[in-house]
Design a protein around this motif. Structure first.
Motif, PDB file in Angstrom:
ATOM      1  N   ASP A   1       6.990  -3.880  -0.078  1.00 31.53           N
ATOM      2  CA  ASP A   1       6.639  -3.399  -1.417  1.00 31.53           C
ATOM      3  C   ASP A   1       7.698  -3.824  -2.423  1.00 31.53           C
ATOM      4  O   ASP A   1       8.764  -4.327  -2.062  1.00 31.53           O
ATOM      5  CB  ASP A   1       6.485  -1.874  -1.413  1.00 31.53           C
TER       6      ASP A   1
ATOM      7  N   THR B   1       7.340  -1.308   5.809  1.00 32.99           N
ATOM      8  CA  THR B   1       6.632  -1.332   4.536  1.00 32.99           C
ATOM      9  C   THR B   1       7.106  -2.514   3.704  1.00 32.99           C
ATOM     10  O   THR B   1       8.314  -2.734   3.564  1.00 32.99           O
ATOM     11  CB  THR B   1       6.860  -0.023   3.751  1.00 32.99           C
TER      12      THR B   1
ATOM     13  N   ARG C   1       1.589  11.258   5.664  1.00 40.67           N
ATOM     14  CA  ARG C   1       3.052  11.362   5.726  1.00 40.67           C
ATOM     15  C   ARG C   1       3.518  11.805   7.107  1.00 40.67           C
ATOM     16  O   ARG C   1       4.483  11.262   7.664  1.00 40.67           O
ATOM     17  CB  ARG C   1       3.562  12.337   4.671  1.00 40.67           C
TER      18      ARG C   1
ATOM     19  N   CYS D   1       5.138  13.525  -5.026  1.00 38.60           N
ATOM     20  CA  CYS D   1       3.825  12.970  -4.675  1.00 38.60           C
ATOM     21  C   CYS D   1       2.790  14.026  -4.300  1.00 38.60           C
ATOM     22  O   CYS D   1       1.608  13.695  -4.164  1.00 38.60           O
ATOM     23  CB  CYS D   1       3.964  11.959  -3.548  1.00 38.60           C
TER      24      CYS D   1
ATOM     25  N   TRP E   1       2.346   9.735  -8.911  1.00 41.32           N
ATOM     26  CA  TRP E   1       3.626  10.129  -8.334  1.00 41.32           C
ATOM     27  C   TRP E   1       4.664   9.939  -9.426  1.00 41.32           C
ATOM     28  O   TRP E   1       4.355   9.436 -10.504  1.00 41.32           O
ATOM     29  CB  TRP E   1       3.966   9.308  -7.082  1.00 41.32           C
TER      30      TRP E   1
ATOM     31  N   THR F   1       5.642   6.330   0.414  1.00 41.73           N
ATOM     32  CA  THR F   1       5.315   5.765   1.719  1.00 41.73           C
ATOM     33  C   THR F   1       6.493   4.986   2.286  1.00 41.73           C
ATOM     34  O   THR F   1       6.870   5.158   3.455  1.00 41.73           O
ATOM     35  CB  THR F   1       4.076   4.862   1.596  1.00 41.73           C
TER      36      THR F   1
ATOM     37  N   THR G   1       8.750   3.769  -2.545  1.00 41.92           N
ATOM     38  CA  THR G   1       7.640   4.663  -2.852  1.00 41.92           C
ATOM     39  C   THR G   1       7.655   5.836  -1.878  1.00 41.92           C
ATOM     40  O   THR G   1       8.425   5.825  -0.906  1.00 41.92           O
ATOM     41  CB  THR G   1       6.298   3.918  -2.704  1.00 41.92           C
TER      42      THR G   1
ATOM     43  N   THR H   1      -1.419   3.152  -7.749  1.00 44.50           N
ATOM     44  CA  THR H   1      -0.115   3.829  -7.874  1.00 44.50           C
ATOM     45  C   THR H   1       0.918   2.988  -8.609  1.00 44.50           C
ATOM     46  O   THR H   1       2.022   3.463  -8.871  1.00 44.50           O
ATOM     47  CB  THR H   1       0.464   4.205  -6.484  1.00 44.50           C
ATOM     48  N   GLU H   2       0.591   1.750  -8.940  1.00 46.13           N
ATOM     49  CA  GLU H   2       1.574   0.866  -9.579  1.00 46.13           C
ATOM     50  C   GLU H   2       1.736   1.176 -11.064  1.00 46.13           C
ATOM     51  O   GLU H   2       0.782   1.551 -11.739  1.00 46.13           O
ATOM     52  CB  GLU H   2       1.137  -0.588  -9.438  1.00 46.13           C
TER      53      GLU H   2
ATOM     54  N   THR I   1       0.832  -1.201   0.000  1.00 49.20           N
ATOM     55  CA  THR I   1       0.000   0.000   0.000  1.00 49.20           C
ATOM     56  C   THR I   1       0.863   1.246   0.000  1.00 49.20           C
ATOM     57  O   THR I   1       1.977   1.250   0.528  1.00 49.20           O
ATOM     58  CB  THR I   1      -0.959   0.003   1.208  1.00 49.20           C
ATOM     59  N   ASN I   2       0.336   2.297  -0.572  1.00 47.23           N
ATOM     60  CA  ASN I   2       1.053   3.566  -0.714  1.00 47.23           C
ATOM     61  C   ASN I   2       0.083   4.690  -0.319  1.00 47.23           C
ATOM     62  O   ASN I   2      -0.338   5.489  -1.138  1.00 47.23           O
ATOM     63  CB  ASN I   2       1.500   3.719  -2.173  1.00 47.23           C
TER      64      ASN I   2
END
Length: 709
Positions: free
Chosen positions: A422, A420, A408, A666, A655, A428, A426, A589-590, A395-396
């Motif tokens: 991923d 995180t 943030r 972002c 982003w 995040t 990112t 966001t991918e 997740t972002n």
């Protein structure tokens, strides 16, 4: 060449993965023999190997060495990473309690079978996801109304296809797939149907050749449904046998909707009363009728009641669990359930003590888990308490949740420990303490059993890049370290899959050779089983909601910021603002760091009707700013005749991976920053992300810094 199952979105299409003599994946194509996708492949699936082999992939655990967001990372071993997680989690549980640890996830992906379970087993009610704005409120609503979640019977396995198809707030025909359905199959269902009804503010591709396009004002979906229900009852076009024998509360509903005439609905929605009437009668009289719907209806202050109204319309039309209607899928026999839509126990709510459930950070009675805006705000201001640690899996949220600045700040300035998982660094991940390298779907063996219930697919591990690990395997190991063995009794991922398959007598290798298993579908199961509700019938009047003190029948709520609710804002903000419509090259966001996908859609766009653009003196490709009462973001203008006048759509989830860490641009073109944290669906906590107000204006030459690198 190996057949496998894509997970580039929710569609779960079957694909053919081609490898060279070294085993490297060189091409991915559609599988023409697949009954789920019939050769279809979208760009996300075709370019999956670009993500797998991307030079920027995180392939080892990374530990922060300096301040959060300073971009200083050190690669560490998995044991060290898991030791850190274990020690921090145990300390926080001992010092504060398990509710001070949250598990966050992105949209429904394979990890979803474990994320809520892990959170519940941990003793924390704070499972954070985008579910309040997508899919799950409809699922909860279905449970209250009939006891299970109905899905469109569009694959024709019964020999019957829908004669009428309604597409409501969904555009999977263009975006690729959603909710376990391949867009190609929806297109096929539309072609074969005698009548088609499209409900969408935009003139999407499905409108071509459709019988009705109900171009409603964004945010007025529930009013339209109430008007259609009124028509069906007033004209006695409902299925009398089904209503009389298998529904409860018809008289109450009949009295309730008398006031919601097509004329009343026209005043609110902008759809002509005559069209509302014709579409409603067509849907009722051209059965079997089915529905393709999406989160176009979820992002509203009356999203839950809209879903209720949809279910009631389907019931009145006799479209429940009939061939070609909206059905309860029968999964393949002799497999243990792996989907929460088949067995809610998969999510592990039984492991969460009742006293902990009361500590969930959510003020909404039927919000699925912690309410994200409330959760992130609590992280900052400590009300009702201040979470100390979070594990973000796939997740972002700085991009995908509203008020990314608050998200943030929560992660960078207030959390004691953030992990995180991923593929890439990112915005995040960049403000985390520890980043774990997650496995791509091409690196997973799996039994694909989540969205698609009528069949179960195989997925094969065809690559291994660095030290990436399946998120679920990591959760299993962490569960054992934290003593959560009751909820996670399997020693590892292979053991878990063997347990799923055990009743069938198959090993995973034997299952993988079959590629797909089918359920033995039966229809009209309610005739013998009834419905899983207090009355045993499909509840037009909801006893559950009445007992909770909620409106037991659907009611419409006007968006809190709209031409009707806030006319005083129209002079400054004359356009209705939508966001969240999907783009085929990306999945939220991918994909924006995949050159082949980015080439298909290189820049963040804001769509508006060409006449509106011309009136403002704006031209295609011009840099503009979209301004709301909450902020300003920049996009390139895209005049789009599919949008009705007065409506603007700003693309979400943008982003710029090519820009510098930690922000990666972002907050330049972040559509979710254009919405606030004041207004929610009082039942589910959904947010009105398709009915705000905005202004669009050119960016002056002095301020014209392009939103892309």
């Amino acid at each position: 060449m190996t057949r496998s199952s894509c997970r580039g979105c929710h569609g779960v299409c079957q694909l053919l993965v081609h490898q060279d003599e070294t085993g490297k994946i060189v091409r991915i194509t559609g599988d023409k023999d697949s009954p789920t996708s019939k050769g279809y492949i979208c760009p996300k699936g075709a370019r999956a190997a670009d993500t797998l082999y991307h030079p920027d992939r995180i392939t080892r655990p990374l530990l922060r060495e300096k301040g959060r967001g300073e971009g200083a990372w050190r690669a560490i071993e998995w044991d060290e990473a898991l030791d850190l997680m274990e020690s921090h989690f145990k300390r926080i549980i001992n010092e504060h309690g398990p509710e001070y640890i949250a598990i966050a996830q992105g949209t429904g992906r394979p990890y979803t079978e474990f994320t809520p379970r892990f959170c519940n087993a941990l003793g924390s009610p704070n499972h954070v996801s985008p579910a309040h704005n997508c899919y799950v409120p409809r699922n909860i609503c279905a449970g209250i109304t009939m006891g299970w979640f109905p899905q469109p019977d569009i694959y024709g396995r019964s020999g019957v296809m829908p004669r009428c198809v309604m597409v409501f707030g969904s555009n999977i025909m263009e975006s690729g797939g959603e909710g376990g359905y391949c867009g190609k199959m929806v297109i096929q269902a539309l072609k074969e149907a005698e009548k088609t009804i499209i409900i969408d503010p935009r003139r999407i591709k499905a409108c071509e050749g459709s019988d009705y396009h109900l171009a409603l004002r964004p945010g007025s979906e529930c009013a339209l449904m109430l008007g259609m229900i009124h028509v069906v009852i007033a004209h006695e076009a409902y299925d009398k046998d089904f209503v009389e024998n298998y529904c409860s509360g018809f008289k109450e509903l009949q009295a309730h909707v008398q006031q919601f005439t097509p004329q009343w609905a026209q005043e609110i929605t902008g759809v002509p009363a005559e069209m509302i009437e014709q579409a409603a009668l067509t849907f009722a009289r051209t059965g079997p009728s089915t529905l393709i719907w999406g989160n176009g209806i979820d992002e509203s202050v009356c999203a839950f009641q809209t879903a209720r109204a949809v279910y009631l319309l389907l019931a009145l039309c006799g479209s429940i669990d009939v061939p070609g209607g909206m059905v309860r899928w029968v999964p393949p026999a002799n497999l243990r359930p792996k989907s929460g839509m088949v067995d809610h126990a998969v999510q592990g709510a039984q492991f969460l003590p009742p006293e902990q459930r009361e500590k969930c950070i959510s003020p909404f009675p039927l919000c699925p888990g912690a309410h994200p805006p409330s959760f992130w705000q609590a992280c900052v201001d400590g009300k009702p308490y201040k979470p100390k640690a979070i594990w973000l899996i796939g997740t972002n949220p700085i991009l995908t949740h509203t008020r990314g600045d608050i998200v943030r700040s929560a992660l960078r300035d207030h959390m004691e420990f953030t992990v995180t998982s991923d593929f890439f660094m990112t915005p995040t991940a960049a403000v985390s303490d520890l980043v774990l390298p997650t496995a791509h779907w091409l690196e997973q063996d799996d039994i694909v059993y989540f969205h698609k219930i009528w069949c179960v697919l195989s997925r094969k591990k065809l690559a291994q890049i660095g030290e990436t690990r399946d998120d679920r395997a990591v959760m299993l190991e962490m569960a054992h370290r934290l003593g959560l063995d009751e909820a996670f009794p399997w020693k590892d991922w292979d053991d878990y899959m063997a347990w799923i398959l055990e009743p069938s007598g198959m090993t995973f290798s034997e299952f993988a050779e079959k590629d797909i298993l089918f359920g033995d579908m039966q229809y009209r199961k309610y005739e013998e089983q009834g419905f899983q509700t207090p009355s045993g019938k499909l509840e037009l009047y909801s006893n559950v909601m009445a007992k909770m003190g909620l409106e037991p029948m659907p009611v419409y709520t006007e968006p809190p910021i709209s031409p009707v609710s806030t006319p005083e804002l129209l002079e400054e903000f004359p356009f209705i603002l939508m966001t969240g419509c999907k783009l085929k090259p990306f999945f939220h966001t991918e994909g924006r760091n995949i050159p082949a996908l980015r080439k298909l859609h290189p820049n963040p766009m804001v769509d508006m009707n060409p006449e509106d653009a011309e009136a403002l003196g704006l031209e295609e490709g011009q840099l503009v700013q979209v301004r709301t009462p909450y902020g300003t973001q920049r996009f390139l203008l895209h005049p789009d005749e599919r949008l009705q006048k007065g409506v603007v759509h700003a693309e979400h989830a943008w982003w710029f991976p090519e820009q510098e860490e930690p922000e990666f641009g972002c907050f330049t073109s972040n559509a979710n920053m254009l919405f606030g944290h004041e207004h929610f669906d009082t039942i589910s906590g959904a947010q009105p992300l398709k009915s705000g107000l905005c202004a669009v204006q050119a960016v002056s030459e002095a301020d014209a810094t392009a939103p892309v690198s």
